[in-house]
Design a protein around this motif. Structure first.
Motif, mmCIF file in Angstrom:
data_model
loop_
_atom_site.group_PDB
_atom_site.id
_atom_site.type_symbol
_atom_site.label_atom_id
_atom_site.label_comp_id
_atom_site.label_asym_id
_atom_site.label_seq_id
_atom_site.Cartn_x
_atom_site.Cartn_y
_atom_site.Cartn_z
ATOM 1 N N TYR A 309 0.881 -1.173 0.000
ATOM 2 C CA TYR A 309 0.000 0.000 0.000
ATOM 3 C C TYR A 309 0.915 1.219 0.000
ATOM 4 N N PRO A 310 1.279 1.760 -1.154
ATOM 5 C CA PRO A 310 2.309 2.802 -1.224
ATOM 6 C C PRO A 310 1.983 4.056 -0.435
ATOM 7 N N LYS A 311 0.686 4.348 -0.228
ATOM 8 C CA LYS A 311 0.331 5.533 0.547
ATOM 9 C C LYS A 311 0.352 5.265 2.049
ATOM 10 N N ASP A 312 0.494 4.004 2.430
ATOM 11 C CA ASP A 312 0.534 3.633 3.844
ATOM 12 C C ASP A 312 1.320 2.332 3.978
ATOM 13 N N LEU A 313 2.637 2.405 3.736
ATOM 14 C CA LEU A 313 3.467 1.207 3.683
ATOM 15 C C LEU A 313 3.457 0.413 4.987
ATOM 16 N N SER A 314 3.286 1.107 6.111
ATOM 17 C CA SER A 314 3.306 0.405 7.397
ATOM 18 C C SER A 314 2.148 -0.568 7.545
ATOM 19 N N ASN A 315 1.073 -0.354 6.787
ATOM 20 C CA ASN A 315 -0.084 -1.247 6.842
ATOM 21 C C ASN A 315 -0.208 -2.121 5.595
ATOM 22 N N SER A 316 0.895 -2.283 4.866
ATOM 23 C CA SER A 316 0.879 -3.180 3.716
ATOM 24 C C SER A 316 0.563 -4.598 4.163
ATOM 25 N N GLY A 317 -0.113 -5.355 3.281
ATOM 26 C CA GLY A 317 -0.547 -6.701 3.638
ATOM 27 C C GLY A 317 0.433 -7.769 3.186
ATOM 28 N N TYR A 318 0.027 -9.031 3.371
ATOM 29 C CA TYR A 318 0.866 -10.176 3.037
ATOM 30 C C TYR A 318 0.070 -11.217 2.264
ATOM 31 N N LEU A 319 0.788 -12.036 1.528
ATOM 32 C CA LEU A 319 0.186 -13.168 0.827
ATOM 33 C C LEU A 319 0.940 -14.432 1.204
ATOM 34 N N PHE A 320 0.204 -15.484 1.573
ATOM 35 C CA PHE A 320 0.780 -16.809 1.796
ATOM 36 C C PHE A 320 -0.032 -17.809 0.977
ATOM 37 N N LYS A 321 0.614 -18.446 0.011
ATOM 38 C CA LYS A 321 -0.061 -19.426 -0.838
ATOM 39 C C LYS A 321 0.767 -20.702 -0.915
ATOM 40 N N LYS A 322 0.078 -21.846 -0.752
ATOM 41 C CA LYS A 322 0.771 -23.112 -0.935
ATOM 42 C C LYS A 322 1.176 -23.283 -2.395
ATOM 43 N N ILE A 323 2.379 -23.804 -2.595
ATOM 44 C CA ILE A 323 2.863 -24.096 -3.937
ATOM 45 C C ILE A 323 2.443 -25.518 -4.290
ATOM 46 N N ILE A 324 1.825 -25.654 -5.429
ATOM 47 C CA ILE A 324 1.359 -26.944 -5.924
ATOM 48 C C ILE A 324 2.259 -27.364 -7.083
ATOM 49 N N PHE A 325 2.552 -28.651 -7.172
ATOM 50 C CA PHE A 325 3.363 -29.150 -8.276
ATOM 51 C C PHE A 325 2.498 -30.004 -9.191
ATOM 52 N N SER A 326 2.483 -29.652 -10.470
ATOM 53 C CA SER A 326 1.676 -30.369 -11.465
ATOM 54 C C SER A 326 2.330 -31.711 -11.795
ATOM 55 N N ASN A 327 1.722 -32.467 -12.687
ATOM 56 C CA ASN A 327 2.241 -33.788 -13.041
ATOM 57 C C ASN A 327 3.660 -33.733 -13.595
ATOM 58 N N ASP A 328 3.988 -32.645 -14.301
ATOM 59 C CA ASP A 328 5.351 -32.498 -14.815
ATOM 60 C C ASP A 328 6.251 -31.769 -13.833
ATOM 61 N N GLN A 329 5.766 -31.603 -12.585
ATOM 62 C CA GLN A 329 6.509 -30.992 -11.476
ATOM 63 C C GLN A 329 6.647 -29.476 -11.595
ATOM 64 N N SER A 330 5.962 -28.838 -12.551
ATOM 65 C CA SER A 330 5.997 -27.381 -12.632
ATOM 66 C C SER A 330 5.206 -26.801 -11.471
ATOM 67 N N PRO A 331 5.763 -25.838 -10.739
ATOM 68 C CA PRO A 331 5.078 -25.276 -9.576
ATOM 69 C C PRO A 331 4.117 -24.156 -9.961
ATOM 70 N N TYR A 332 3.070 -24.012 -9.155
ATOM 71 C CA TYR A 332 2.158 -22.888 -9.351
ATOM 72 C C TYR A 332 1.367 -22.668 -8.065
ATOM 73 N N ILE A 333 0.717 -21.503 -7.976
ATOM 74 C CA ILE A 333 -0.234 -21.225 -6.905
ATOM 75 C C ILE A 333 -1.580 -20.970 -7.560
ATOM 76 N N LYS A 334 -2.667 -21.243 -6.844
ATOM 77 C CA LYS A 334 -3.990 -21.071 -7.466
ATOM 78 C C LYS A 334 -4.954 -20.464 -6.459
#
Length: 334
Positions: A309-334
Motif C-alpha cells: 500500500y504505497p500511501k501507507d506502507l506500514s499497513n501493507s498486507g501479506y500473501l501466503f499461498k501453498k505451492i502446488i506441483f503439477s504432473n510435470d513438477q511445474s510449480p504454481y499457486i492457485k
C-alpha cells in the motif's frame, strides 16, 4: 520433504508435496499488534520460526524487524534487530529493503543481506548491504555496503536470444553492478547465491557467494536480459531450479513470471504463469501481491508475498499461498 538431519538449521525447499489449501498464518503478534516485517522471509531455527522483514512502522527507527513463533500462530515480537542508521552512524541518509537472512553452518553465523538506497538517490544507489551475527536475533554487525561483482563479467557472456544480448553494463564494471530487489538461495551443497535485479532492473543476475556468505565472488550470470524482472523468489524441487519474478511496475502488482533451469548457472527458460486459475484479476496481479520469499511448514511449500500500500506502507498486507506441483513438477499457486 528435504532431510532435516542434513539441513537442521536453515530452511530450504528441496522437494515437497504440496496441497491446495492456503495457510492460516496469524498476522498479529501476541500483543495484538499487526506484524510489520515486509519484503523479508520466514526461517526455521531450532524448532522455532522467525519472520523477519522491513520495519515500516511510522515514527519508528527503520530497519529489520524480527518475530518468533513455534507454530506460525502465536508471534512474539523480538524488536528491530538491525537499524538503517547503522549503515552510517548518526545519519538517516539510507533505507533498507528486502532483507534476507542465511545461516552458515561452517562459521556458525547468520548473515543478513539487504538492498541499500540513499534517501535522495531515486533508487540510483542500488547497493547491497551485509551484516552478520552469532545469533539470529542479533546484534548484527554491519560489514559494508557496495555494488556487486566489481571488475567482473558474467560467465554466460552475451545472452543468446535477447534484444540486449550485447548490452553489459560496462559503465558500472569498475564500481560493480546495480542490485535492487534481492533474495538469497542456499543450494543442497551449501553454496549460496545472491539473486538481484540489476542494470536498472533490465536484467536479473545470479551471483555465487563466498564460503562465509559475506561477499560475491565475481562469478555470476545474467538471466533474461531486457526482461524487466524484479522481486525474485528461488527454490529447488525434483531436480529443477525455479525462479519466480514480477514485472517492473513499481508498487503496482502485476503478473508473476516463472523460470526454470537444470543448474543454477544454466540456461533459464520462461515457462509461463506462476498463478493458475480462472480469476483474471488474481492471475494478472498475483493476488494483488509481489513475491518476497518461500518457506516450508508441515510438509507444505509456501510462496510469500507483499501486498504493498504505497500511501501507507506500514499497513501493507501479506500473501501466503501453498505451492502446488503439477504432473510435470511445474510449480504454481492457485
Amino acid at each position: 520433504m528435504y532431510k532435516k538431519l542434513i539441513y537442521p538449521i536453515f530452511f530450504i525447499l528441496f522437494s515437497c508435496c504440496c496441497g491446495a489449501d492456503d495457510s492460516n498464518i496469524n498476522l498479529k503478534d501476541e500483543n495484538n499488534n499487526y506484524i510489520n516485517a515486509h519484503g523479508g522471509g520466514i526461517l526455521q531455527y531450532k524448532n522455532k520460526y522467525y519472520w523477519y522483514g522491513e520495519n515500516r512502522i511510522k515514527g519508528n527507527e527503520s530497519g529489520v524487524s524480527l518475530y518468533q513463533s513455534k507454530d506460525l500462530k502465536k508471534w512474539r515480537y523480538l524488536g528491530v534487530i538491525f537499524k538503517s542508521n547503522e549503515i552510517e552512524p548518526k545519519s538517516h541518509s539510507f533505507f533498507i529493503e528486502r532483507p534476507k537472512i542465511v545461516y552458515n553452518s561452517s562459521t556458525n553465523k547468520f548473515v543478513m543481506w539487504f538492498h541499500v538506497e540513499e534517501v535522495s538517490s531515486n533508487y540510483k544507489t542500488a547497493k547491497v548491504g551485509v551484516a552478520s551475527s552469532n545469533d539470529i536475533s542479533g546484534p548484527y554487525k554491519f560489514l559494508y555496503a557496495s555494488r556487486i561483482n566489481a571488475r567482473s563479467h558474467p560467465i554466460n557472456g552475451n545472452y543468446v536470444g535477447s534484444k540486449l544480448a550485447n548490452k553489459v553494463n560496462k559503465d558500472h564494471s569498475n564500481i560493480g553492478q546495480m542490485s535492487r530487489d534481492i533474495t538469497i538461495f542456499k543450494d543442497r551443497n551449501d553454496n549460496a547465491y545472491l539473486i538481484s535485479s540489476s542494470e536498472d532492473n533490465l536484467t536479473l543476475s545470479i551471483s555465487l557467494l563466498s564460503q562465509d556468505y559475506t561477499h560475491t565472488t565475481g562469478k555470476y550470470i545474467r538471466v533474461q536480459p531486457g526482461g524487466y524482472n524484479e522481486a525474485p523468489v528461488m527454490f529447488f524441487n525434483e531436480g529443477k531450479y525455479y525462479l519466480v519474478a514480477s514485472g517492473t511496475t513499481g508498487w503496482k502488482p502485476n503478473r508473476a513470471r516463472l523460470f526454470t533451469a537444470d543448474k543454477v548457472f544454466g540456461y533459464w527458460k520462461n515457462i509461463g504463469d506462476f498463478v493458475k486459475g480462472t480469476d483474471a484479476k488474481n492471475i494478472n496481479t498475483t493476488f494483488q501481491s509481489q513475491g518476497s520469499n518461500y518457506f516450508e511448514f508441515n510438509g507444505d511449500c509456501y510462496f510469500m508475498g507483499d501486498k504493498w500500500y504505497p500511501k501507507d506502507l506500514s499497513n501493507s498486507g501479506y500473501l501466503f499461498k501453498k505451492i502446488i506441483f503439477s504432473n510435470d513438477q511445474s510449480p504454481y499457486i492457485k
